[in-house]
Motif scaffolding. Structure first.
Motif, PDB file in Angstrom:
ATOM      1  N   ALA A  67       0.816  -1.313  -0.143  1.00  0.00           N
ATOM      2  CA  ALA A  67       0.146  -0.126   0.148  1.00  0.00           C
ATOM      3  C   ALA A  67       0.922   1.284   0.064  1.00  0.00           C
ATOM      4  CB  ALA A  67      -0.950   0.136   1.316  1.00  0.00           C
ATOM      5  N   ARG A  68       1.898   1.270   0.639  1.00  0.00           N
ATOM      6  CA  ARG A  68       2.774   2.439   0.537  1.00  0.00           C
ATOM      7  C   ARG A  68       4.241   2.070   0.344  1.00  0.00           C
ATOM      8  NH1 ARG A  68       0.781   6.793   3.371  1.00  0.00           N
ATOM      9  NH2 ARG A  68      -1.191   6.605   4.310  1.00  0.00           N
ATOM     10  N   PHE A  69       4.477   1.023  -0.480  1.00  0.00           N
ATOM     11  CA  PHE A  69       5.906   0.538  -0.479  1.00  0.00           C
ATOM     12  C   PHE A  69       6.155   0.065  -1.794  1.00  0.00           C
ATOM     13  CE2 PHE A  69       8.886  -3.047   0.245  1.00  0.00           C
ATOM     14  CZ  PHE A  69       9.998  -2.399   0.906  1.00  0.00           C
ATOM     15  N   GLU A  70       7.342   0.718  -2.453  1.00  0.00           N
ATOM     16  CA  GLU A  70       7.841   0.395  -3.695  1.00  0.00           C
ATOM     17  C   GLU A  70       9.150  -0.258  -3.655  1.00  0.00           C
ATOM     18  OE1 GLU A  70       5.337   3.577  -6.562  1.00  0.00           O
ATOM     19  OE2 GLU A  70       7.555   3.210  -6.725  1.00  0.00           O
ATOM     20  N   ILE A  71       9.435  -1.226  -4.645  1.00  0.00           N
ATOM     21  CA  ILE A  71      10.948  -1.672  -4.860  1.00  0.00           C
ATOM     22  C   ILE A  71      11.384  -1.371  -6.092  1.00  0.00           C
ATOM     23  CG2 ILE A  71      12.420  -3.443  -4.816  1.00  0.00           C
ATOM     24  CD1 ILE A  71      10.440  -5.190  -3.218  1.00  0.00           C
ATOM     25  N   GLU A  72      12.701  -0.440  -6.332  1.00  0.00           N
ATOM     26  CA  GLU A  72      12.875   0.199  -7.572  1.00  0.00           C
ATOM     27  C   GLU A  72      14.333  -0.224  -7.837  1.00  0.00           C
ATOM     28  OE1 GLU A  72      11.628   4.309  -8.337  1.00  0.00           O
ATOM     29  OE2 GLU A  72      13.863   4.521  -8.324  1.00  0.00           O
ATOM     30  N   PRO A  73      14.555  -1.301  -8.761  1.00  0.00           N
ATOM     31  CA  PRO A  73      16.089  -1.666  -9.334  1.00  0.00           C
ATOM     32  C   PRO A  73      16.010  -0.452 -10.508  1.00  0.00           C
ATOM     33  CG  PRO A  73      14.459  -3.079 -10.023  1.00  0.00           C
ATOM     34  CD  PRO A  73      13.669  -2.246  -9.162  1.00  0.00           C
ATOM     35  N   GLY A  74      17.286  -0.479 -10.864  1.00  0.00           N
ATOM     36  CA  GLY A  74      17.741   0.490 -11.893  1.00  0.00           C
ATOM     37  C   GLY A  74      19.057   0.262 -12.472  1.00  0.00           C
ATOM     38  N   ILE A  75      19.379   0.843 -13.565  1.00  0.00           N
ATOM     39  CA  ILE A  75      20.448   0.635 -14.540  1.00  0.00           C
ATOM     40  C   ILE A  75      20.885   2.218 -14.685  1.00  0.00           C
ATOM     41  CG2 ILE A  75      22.201  -0.123 -16.143  1.00  0.00           C
ATOM     42  CD1 ILE A  75      20.076  -2.421 -16.134  1.00  0.00           C
ATOM     43  N   MET A  76      22.065   2.685 -14.216  1.00  0.00           N
ATOM     44  CA  MET A  76      22.492   4.213 -14.673  1.00  0.00           C
ATOM     45  C   MET A  76      24.136   4.301 -14.918  1.00  0.00           C
ATOM     46  SD  MET A  76      19.607   5.526 -13.481  1.00  0.00           S
ATOM     47  CE  MET A  76      20.142   7.303 -13.279  1.00  0.00           C
ATOM     48  N   LEU A  77      24.288   4.892 -15.958  1.00  0.00           N
ATOM     49  CA  LEU A  77      25.511   5.385 -16.248  1.00  0.00           C
ATOM     50  C   LEU A  77      26.130   6.565 -15.657  1.00  0.00           C
ATOM     51  CD1 LEU A  77      28.071   4.864 -17.854  1.00  0.00           C
ATOM     52  CD2 LEU A  77      26.919   6.174 -19.883  1.00  0.00           C
ATOM     53  N   THR A  78      26.997   6.615 -14.888  1.00  0.00           N
ATOM     54  CA  THR A  78      27.287   7.761 -13.945  1.00  0.00           C
ATOM     55  C   THR A  78      28.853   8.247 -14.203  1.00  0.00           C
ATOM     56  OG1 THR A  78      25.695   7.091 -12.294  1.00  0.00           O
ATOM     57  CG2 THR A  78      27.432   8.798 -11.694  1.00  0.00           C
ATOM     58  N   VAL A  79      28.839   9.568 -14.369  1.00  0.00           N
ATOM     59  CA  VAL A  79      30.197  10.230 -14.489  1.00  0.00           C
ATOM     60  C   VAL A  79      30.443  10.787 -13.093  1.00  0.00           C
ATOM     61  CG1 VAL A  79      31.467  11.753 -15.831  1.00  0.00           C
ATOM     62  CG2 VAL A  79      29.838  10.611 -17.050  1.00  0.00           C
ATOM     63  N   GLY A  80      31.423  10.594 -12.318  1.00  0.00           N
ATOM     64  CA  GLY A  80      31.730  11.320 -11.206  1.00  0.00           C
ATOM     65  C   GLY A  80      33.227  11.388 -10.732  1.00  0.00           C
TER      66      GLY A  80
END
Length: 209
Positions: A67-80
């Protein structure tokens, strides 16, 4: 004939069951693209470091888990990366390129506002050093993988726009054969995402009180 009929019935039931499971899963999954800016540095001992600007972009796949919960995987290209000031006064900048896989757990305090936290793995793609006007590849000095924790706040709007502010703290020293400075990744990210595919038959009203 009875055997053939029973066999066909079993196949039909199996197909209907798989279709139902697939539809239920599809109802709970969304898909979006995300990008933003970050302030990046390395936390190290015995060496002064500074913040440099960076950027990140990729995809994310929210999963409605309650009801108030999400699971969120992702794939990111990051320049740091980070700037370094060594003891003799020389300064150089190491610009890092990572393919990152964050996994976030989001708790909604209202219909849109949420708190998030999770873990993140990163695969080093390249590291470029700028020193005295010259650039060099120093990727062989860095470990191939990074791992850390992240946390932040966000607003997931009904329009499909997701805004997030996140802090990342690396848990693994970055350099190979290092027994002195032990640098670890640190960054603050401000990102904007857009959900191209929304939850089927589930809208943000499930997060209302």
């Amino acid at each position: 004939n009875k055997v053939l009929h029973m066999s066909r019935s079993k196949h039909l039931i199996a197909i209907l069951g798989l279709t139902l499971v697939g539809n239920l899963s599809a109802q709970r999954i969304a898909f979006g693209i995300r990008g933003g800016l970050l302030a990046s540095t390395d936390h190290a001992t015995r060496v002064r470091t500074g913040i440099i600007p960076g950027a990140t972009a990729g995809i994310y796949v929210p999963y409605h888990a309650g009801a108030r919960f999400e699971i969120e995987p992702g794939i990111m290209l990051t320049v740091g990366g980070s700037s370094y000031m060594v003891q003799d006064g020389d300064k150089f900048v190491d610009r890092t390129y990572y393919l990152q896989v964050p996994l976030s757990f989001k708790l909604f305090l209202g219909n849109e506002f949420n708190l998030s936290g999770g873990v993140q793995m990163g695969k080093r793609l390249a590291v470029h050093r700028s020193e005295n006007g010259e650039k060099s590849d120093v990727g062989e000095k860095y470990k191939s993988m990074d791992f850390g924790l992240h946390g932040g706040i966000g607003m997931d709007l009904n329009s499909g726009v997701d805004i997030g502010l996140r802090y990342y703290s690396g848990m693994i020293p970055l350099l190979l054969n290092d027994d002195a400075i032990f640098p670890k990744n640190r960054s603050v990210q401000l990102t904007v995402g857009y959900r191209l595919m929304h939850f089927r038959e589930i809208n943000t009203s499930y997060r209302k009180r």
